[in-house]
Design a protein around this motif. Structure first.
Motif, PDB file in Angstrom:
ATOM      1  N   ARG A 132      -1.942   7.170   3.815  1.00  0.00           N
ATOM      2  CA  ARG A 132      -1.210   8.533   3.939  1.00  0.00           C
ATOM      3  C   ARG A 132      -0.420   8.919   2.670  1.00  0.00           C
ATOM      4  NH1 ARG A 132       3.951  10.772   4.726  1.00  0.00           N
ATOM      5  NH2 ARG A 132       3.835  12.537   6.038  1.00  0.00           N
ATOM      6  N   HIS A 133      -0.214   7.849   1.705  1.00  0.00           N
ATOM      7  CA  HIS A 133       0.611   8.204   0.452  1.00  0.00           C
ATOM      8  C   HIS A 133      -0.509   8.993  -0.511  1.00  0.00           C
ATOM      9  CE1 HIS A 133       2.472   7.499  -3.171  1.00  0.00           C
ATOM     10  NE2 HIS A 133       3.523   6.896  -2.643  1.00  0.00           N
ATOM     11  N   PRO A 134       0.254  10.149  -0.909  1.00  0.00           N
ATOM     12  CA  PRO A 134      -0.722  11.166  -1.692  1.00  0.00           C
ATOM     13  C   PRO A 134      -1.133  10.631  -2.786  1.00  0.00           C
ATOM     14  CG  PRO A 134       1.734  11.573  -1.554  1.00  0.00           C
ATOM     15  CD  PRO A 134       1.689  10.557  -0.470  1.00  0.00           C
ATOM     16  N   ASP A 135      -0.503   9.588  -3.436  1.00  0.00           N
ATOM     17  CA  ASP A 135      -0.954   9.137  -4.601  1.00  0.00           C
ATOM     18  C   ASP A 135      -2.004   7.998  -4.549  1.00  0.00           C
ATOM     19  OD1 ASP A 135       0.459  10.788  -6.381  1.00  0.00           O
ATOM     20  OD2 ASP A 135       2.038   9.922  -6.023  1.00  0.00           O
ATOM     21  N   TYR A 136      -2.180   7.555  -3.362  1.00  0.00           N
ATOM     22  CA  TYR A 136      -3.188   6.381  -3.188  1.00  0.00           C
ATOM     23  C   TYR A 136      -4.519   6.504  -3.643  1.00  0.00           C
ATOM     24  CZ  TYR A 136      -5.462   2.404  -1.276  1.00  0.00           C
ATOM     25  OH  TYR A 136      -6.217   1.304  -1.132  1.00  0.00           O
ATOM     26  N   PRO A 137      -5.210   7.717  -3.169  1.00  0.00           N
ATOM     27  CA  PRO A 137      -4.980   8.808  -2.684  1.00  0.00           C
ATOM     28  C   PRO A 137      -5.131   8.663  -1.009  1.00  0.00           C
ATOM     29  CG  PRO A 137      -7.156   9.027  -3.204  1.00  0.00           C
ATOM     30  CD  PRO A 137      -6.638   7.815  -3.818  1.00  0.00           C
ATOM     31  N   ALA A 138      -4.493   9.738  -0.381  1.00  0.00           N
ATOM     32  CA  ALA A 138      -4.531   9.655   0.775  1.00  0.00           C
ATOM     33  C   ALA A 138      -5.820   9.958   1.594  1.00  0.00           C
ATOM     34  CB  ALA A 138      -3.659  10.885   1.635  1.00  0.00           C
ATOM     35  N   LEU A 139      -6.055   9.304   2.701  1.00  0.00           N
ATOM     36  CA  LEU A 139      -7.237   9.538   3.433  1.00  0.00           C
ATOM     37  C   LEU A 139      -7.515  10.833   4.080  1.00  0.00           C
ATOM     38  CD1 LEU A 139      -9.842   7.532   4.212  1.00  0.00           C
ATOM     39  CD2 LEU A 139      -8.730   7.209   6.182  1.00  0.00           C
ATOM     40  N   THR A 140      -8.661  11.399   4.016  1.00  0.00           N
ATOM     41  CA  THR A 140      -8.908  12.877   4.549  1.00  0.00           C
ATOM     42  C   THR A 140     -10.197  12.574   5.311  1.00  0.00           C
ATOM     43  OG1 THR A 140     -10.297  13.781   2.930  1.00  0.00           O
ATOM     44  CG2 THR A 140      -8.140  13.815   2.455  1.00  0.00           C
ATOM     45  N   ASP A 141     -10.331  13.671   6.242  1.00  0.00           N
ATOM     46  CA  ASP A 141     -11.138  13.794   6.915  1.00  0.00           C
ATOM     47  C   ASP A 141     -12.834  13.878   6.421  1.00  0.00           C
ATOM     48  OD1 ASP A 141      -9.856  13.713   9.319  1.00  0.00           O
ATOM     49  OD2 ASP A 141     -10.057  16.128   9.501  1.00  0.00           O
ATOM     50  N   ASP A 142     -12.780  14.380   5.155  1.00  0.00           N
ATOM     51  CA  ASP A 142     -14.194  14.239   4.246  1.00  0.00           C
ATOM     52  C   ASP A 142     -14.374  12.926   3.555  1.00  0.00           C
ATOM     53  OD1 ASP A 142     -14.214  17.267   4.631  1.00  0.00           O
ATOM     54  OD2 ASP A 142     -12.773  17.672   2.984  1.00  0.00           O
ATOM     55  N   GLU A 157      -1.615   8.291 -13.231  1.00  0.00           N
ATOM     56  CA  GLU A 157      -0.305   8.742 -13.096  1.00  0.00           C
ATOM     57  C   GLU A 157       0.000   8.681 -11.659  1.00  0.00           C
ATOM     58  OE1 GLU A 157      -2.731  10.778 -14.377  1.00  0.00           O
ATOM     59  OE2 GLU A 157      -2.201  10.728 -16.501  1.00  0.00           O
ATOM     60  N   GLY A 158      -0.986   8.981 -10.934  1.00  0.00           N
ATOM     61  CA  GLY A 158      -0.661   8.819  -9.402  1.00  0.00           C
ATOM     62  C   GLY A 158      -0.349   7.155  -8.954  1.00  0.00           C
ATOM     63  N   TRP A 159      -1.373   6.604  -9.344  1.00  0.00           N
ATOM     64  CA  TRP A 159      -1.440   5.110  -8.952  1.00  0.00           C
ATOM     65  C   TRP A 159      -0.059   4.561  -9.481  1.00  0.00           C
ATOM     66  CZ3 TRP A 159      -3.587   2.622  -5.719  1.00  0.00           C
ATOM     67  CH2 TRP A 159      -3.674   1.217  -5.617  1.00  0.00           C
ATOM     68  N   GLU A 160       0.573   4.919 -10.768  1.00  0.00           N
ATOM     69  CA  GLU A 160       1.677   4.260 -11.213  1.00  0.00           C
ATOM     70  C   GLU A 160       2.762   4.716 -10.038  1.00  0.00           C
ATOM     71  OE1 GLU A 160       2.867   2.183 -13.545  1.00  0.00           O
ATOM     72  OE2 GLU A 160       0.583   2.021 -13.846  1.00  0.00           O
ATOM     73  N   ARG A 161       2.797   5.873  -9.541  1.00  0.00           N
ATOM     74  CA  ARG A 161       3.835   6.209  -8.604  1.00  0.00           C
ATOM     75  C   ARG A 161       3.606   5.482  -7.162  1.00  0.00           C
ATOM     76  NH1 ARG A 161       2.470  11.511 -10.726  1.00  0.00           N
ATOM     77  NH2 ARG A 161       1.060  11.685  -9.265  1.00  0.00           N
ATOM     78  N   PHE A 162       2.308   5.408  -6.985  1.00  0.00           N
ATOM     79  CA  PHE A 162       2.054   4.688  -5.635  1.00  0.00           C
ATOM     80  C   PHE A 162       2.549   3.041  -5.928  1.00  0.00           C
ATOM     81  CE2 PHE A 162      -0.559   1.219  -3.532  1.00  0.00           C
ATOM     82  CZ  PHE A 162      -0.135   1.861  -2.233  1.00  0.00           C
ATOM     83  N   LEU A 163       2.211   2.575  -6.817  1.00  0.00           N
ATOM     84  CA  LEU A 163       2.716   1.114  -7.245  1.00  0.00           C
ATOM     85  C   LEU A 163       4.155   1.139  -7.030  1.00  0.00           C
ATOM     86  CD1 LEU A 163       0.264  -0.252  -9.777  1.00  0.00           C
ATOM     87  CD2 LEU A 163       0.168  -0.865  -7.551  1.00  0.00           C
ATOM     88  N   ARG A 164       4.987   2.026  -7.717  1.00  0.00           N
ATOM     89  CA  ARG A 164       6.349   1.939  -7.769  1.00  0.00           C
ATOM     90  C   ARG A 164       6.931   1.819  -6.058  1.00  0.00           C
ATOM     91  NH1 ARG A 164       6.290   5.453 -12.111  1.00  0.00           N
ATOM     92  NH2 ARG A 164       6.767   7.121 -10.657  1.00  0.00           N
ATOM     93  N   ASP A 165       6.353   2.656  -5.388  1.00  0.00           N
ATOM     94  CA  ASP A 165       6.613   2.693  -3.747  1.00  0.00           C
ATOM     95  C   ASP A 165       6.262   1.441  -3.140  1.00  0.00           C
ATOM     96  OD1 ASP A 165       7.567   5.231  -4.196  1.00  0.00           O
ATOM     97  OD2 ASP A 165       6.270   6.240  -3.283  1.00  0.00           O
ATOM     98  N   MET A 166       5.046   1.031  -3.467  1.00  0.00           N
ATOM     99  CA  MET A 166       4.648  -0.283  -2.819  1.00  0.00           C
ATOM    100  C   MET A 166       5.448  -1.313  -3.412  1.00  0.00           C
ATOM    101  SD  MET A 166       2.304  -3.204  -3.379  1.00  0.00           S
ATOM    102  CE  MET A 166       1.157  -2.886  -4.235  1.00  0.00           C
TER     103      MET A 166
END
Length: 412
Positions: A132-142, A157-166
């Motif tokens: 669900r995390h937008p920077d993971y990126p989130a899973l979509t139906d596609d 950049e997104g991965w850095e944000r995700f890792l901070r949260d994780m």
């Protein structure tokens, strides 16, 4: 490392999340299922919609902890966060979890306090991947069909944000709830150890909780191995635990009625203990928090058997070699325990044992003393040797347990 884990033998896995309200497996329906775990397929939005209504008012962690204790379980592992990203604890990193749902309460805290009050070790399941995390990126139906290890890659950049949260979520789990005995990772297959910064994460974990155990699903790390849904034919070369469901589903799926019998569970437990491992047996609460009656019924029978035979399971180590007796066995000190997973004819024979050192034999479930006889090479006794031979134990019909009979032999 030597620890409580190496002789615990029995634990409870608890898979639970908002999707229990819909009666579907955790996380995988939004990915379209997978070949190893057949389950419903639904859109991401339909799956995640039940997060807004999660309010399990009939949950009872103290009762669940008491049931685990009656079963002779020594520890438990609770899903703090599954692949769907829903946090069963209060976190500052996301509003997607119990804090923002009708339930409001911190379910990890309730679990930890209830199980710790019963003297059980507490573990937490944590998914590295977060669909669900937008920077993971989130899973979509596609993104379906799901392909292991071939999902979309994040931006740097997104991965850095995700890792901070994780990393922050792991810090919260290991800081806010007192001593945590075990951290059970999952989902590591989606990224490399370098992407996860596994070494850095492991260092943080051991700094925050020096006595903690980590499973082998944090890539490149781990204190024990985790085969899944089967008993390995040969025990791994280090501490291990097999996790197993009561039907074929991890979450609450009422359409899945392929229940294991109490006898199947007990036999699995005996085989795992005889190989020196632990059985982490899964339960899956319903959307209102209650445990399904089918699961309660199975566990109550297992609890009854453990009440009669738990000494042969908990705190033991592997016993005889496979060629010495037809069935698994364990030992503690001077006592060997033999599990009869098939009804014996009149007797059971142990081979290659020091027959002159057999002090007594008995049926563990009833305490009844059993008659024994032995034989060995005559020359051994003639020349004063300490012979290895065959010890035969008579097993009367009254000694047979409906789930599994356990014999004990004490050696001088």
């Amino acid at each position: 490392m030597a620890s409580w884990f190496e002789t615990a033998r029995f634990g409870m896995f608890i898979h639970w999340g908002h999707s229990s309200q819909q009666g579907v497996e955790l996380s995988w329906p939004m990915a379209g299922g997978n070949a190893a775990l057949p389950t419903a397929s639904m859109s991401v939005a339909a799956y995640q919609a039940s997060a807004a209504t999660f309010d399990p008012r009939q949950r009872d962690f103290p009762a669940l902890a008491r049931l685990a204790k009656r079963c002779g379980m020594q520890y438990a592992v609770f899903t703090a966060k599954h692949h769907d990203g829903y946090a069963m604890f209060h976190t500052k990193t996301s509003e997607f979890g119990v804090a923002a749902s009708p339930v409001g309460a911190d379910l990890v805290r309730e679990y930890v306090e209830a199980f710790r009050a019963e003297g059980l070790r507490v573990g937490l399941y944590f998914s590295l991947c977060d669909w669900r995390h937008p920077d993971y990126p989130a899973l979509t139906d596609d993104d379906r069909p799901y392909r292991f290890g071939r999902g979309r890659q994040p931006t740097p950049e997104g991965w850095e944000r995700f890792l901070r949260d994780m990393f922050e979520q792991v810090r919260e789990l290991l800081t806010n709830y007192g001593p945590i005995d075990l951290l059970w990772f999952d989902g590591g297959w989606e990224r490399t150890p370098e992407q996860w910064r596994a070494n850095e994460l492991e260092a943080l974990i051991r700094e925050l909780q020096p006595g903690i155990l980590i499973n082998d699903r944090l890539p490149g790390a781990g204190d024990f191995e985790t085969p899944e849904q089967f008993v390995p034919p040969q025990p791994p070369g280090r501490p291990w635990e097999t996790c197993m469901t009561l039907n074929e589903s991890w979450g609450y799926v009422p359409s899945d009625t392929r229940w294991k019998s109490p006898r199947q569970v007990v036999h699995t437990l005996c085989e795992v203990a005889g190989r020196g491992g632990n059985l982490l047996l899964n339960v899956s609460p319903m959307g209102d928090g209650r445990l399904p009656q089918e699961q309660i019924a199975i566990l109550e029978e297992v609890a009854g058997w453990m009440g009669r035979h738990g000494e042969a399971i908990t705190g033991t180590e592997p016993g005889l070699a496979p060629w010495q007796v037809y069935g698994p066995s364990t030992k503690r000190g001077s006592v060997t325990y033999v599990f009869l997973l098939k009804r014996p004819y009149e007797s059971v024979t142990l081979r290659g044992v020091p027959v002159d050192h057999a002090a007594r034999a008995w049926c563990v479930g009833t305490g009844e003393e059993l008659r024994t006889s032995s034989r060995c090479a005559i020359a051994d006794r003639l020349f004063g040797r300490d012979p290895l031979g065959e010890l035969t134990i008579e097993v009367p019909p009254a000694a047979i347990d409906p789930l599994a009979t356990v014999l004990a032999v004490e050696w001088r």
